[in-house]
Scaffold this active site. Structure first.
Site, short mmCIF file in Angstrom:
data_model
loop_
_atom_site.label_atom_id
_atom_site.label_comp_id
_atom_site.label_asym_id
_atom_site.label_seq_id
_atom_site.Cartn_x
_atom_site.Cartn_y
_atom_site.Cartn_z
N CYS A 89 11.82 -54.31 -6.13
CA CYS A 89 12.71 -54.49 -4.99
C CYS A 89 13.76 -53.40 -5.00
O CYS A 89 14.32 -53.07 -6.05
CB CYS A 89 13.37 -55.87 -5.06
SG CYS A 89 14.51 -56.21 -3.71
N HIS A 131 7.85 -61.03 0.82
CA HIS A 131 9.04 -60.50 0.15
C HIS A 131 10.20 -60.39 1.15
O HIS A 131 11.33 -60.81 0.85
CB HIS A 131 8.69 -59.13 -0.45
CG HIS A 131 9.80 -58.48 -1.19
ND1 HIS A 131 9.83 -58.40 -2.56
CD2 HIS A 131 10.91 -57.82 -0.76
CE1 HIS A 131 10.91 -57.74 -2.95
NE2 HIS A 131 11.59 -57.37 -1.86
N GLU A 132 9.94 -59.82 2.32
CA GLU A 132 11.02 -59.60 3.29
C GLU A 132 11.50 -60.92 3.91
O GLU A 132 12.70 -61.10 4.12
CB GLU A 132 10.59 -58.61 4.37
CG GLU A 132 10.21 -57.23 3.85
CD GLU A 132 11.22 -56.59 2.91
OE1 GLU A 132 12.44 -56.80 3.08
OE2 GLU A 132 10.79 -55.88 1.99
N HIS A 135 13.88 -62.41 1.55
CA HIS A 135 15.22 -61.81 1.65
C HIS A 135 16.04 -62.51 2.73
O HIS A 135 17.23 -62.80 2.53
CB HIS A 135 15.14 -60.32 1.98
CG HIS A 135 15.04 -59.42 0.80
ND1 HIS A 135 16.00 -59.38 -0.20
CD2 HIS A 135 14.11 -58.50 0.46
CE1 HIS A 135 15.66 -58.49 -1.11
NE2 HIS A 135 14.51 -57.94 -0.73
#
Length: 163
Positions: A89, A131-132, A135
């Site tokens: 990351c 992953h995004e 976030h």
């Protein structure tokens, strides 16, 4: 517009749930331009708005030269059993850990004109979508690690020169 600085582990914005985008205005258009400019640097697969200090639901992606963005993304489908894949990351630089991710992901959101965008894929795209979206929910990939790996990650973070 501009390549923006990436916020690092410890910055509270990274642990904050992002607000939905309710109106497309000049601020949101500038945000998308900055996200796209920021993700085009080599070695970047995705950048969430929170990673550049903006608490709004948007991210950009750069997978195999396919560059784009999505507003208010929602995971609509995950396929297959989670597999451990090497993951890093930009907000936790220099660390890579085996992270459980589904091999297929589909995300739906909107573009700057309010049109529906659907992104789906396997491999790196599936990993980046998960992953995004994490976030934007205030999660970092290290939050998904098993306890021993997370302890090791936290030790490496504390010993890093950037923390």
């Amino acid at each position: 517009m501009a390549v923006r600085q990436i916020r690092l582990f410890g910055d509270p914005v990274l642990k904050t749930v992002s607000d939905p985008i309710t109106a497309i205005d000049d601020r949101v258009r500038r945000l998308v331009e900055d996200l796209v400019d920021t993700v085009t640097l080599p070695g970047r697969a995705g950048v969430a708005a929170s990673q550049i200090g903006v608490n709004l639901c948007a991210f950009s992606f750069n997978i195999d030269g396919d560059i784009g963005y999505i507003l208010n993304p929602q995971i609509t489908e995950l396929g297959g059993e989670p597999e451990l894949v090497d993951e890093g990351c930009l907000s936790v630089p220099g660390l890579w850990f085996a992270t459980p991710r589904h091999p297929f992901a589909r995300v739906t959101g909107t573009d700057l004109d309010g049109g529906v965008i659907e992104l789906e894929g396997t491999g790196l795209l599936a990993q980046a979508l998960q992953h995004e979206v994490d976030h934007l929910a205030g999660l970092l990939y290290i939050d998904r690690l098993d306890k021993p790996s997370r302890r090791q990650a936290m030790r490496q973070i504390r010993e890093s020169d950037w923390f």
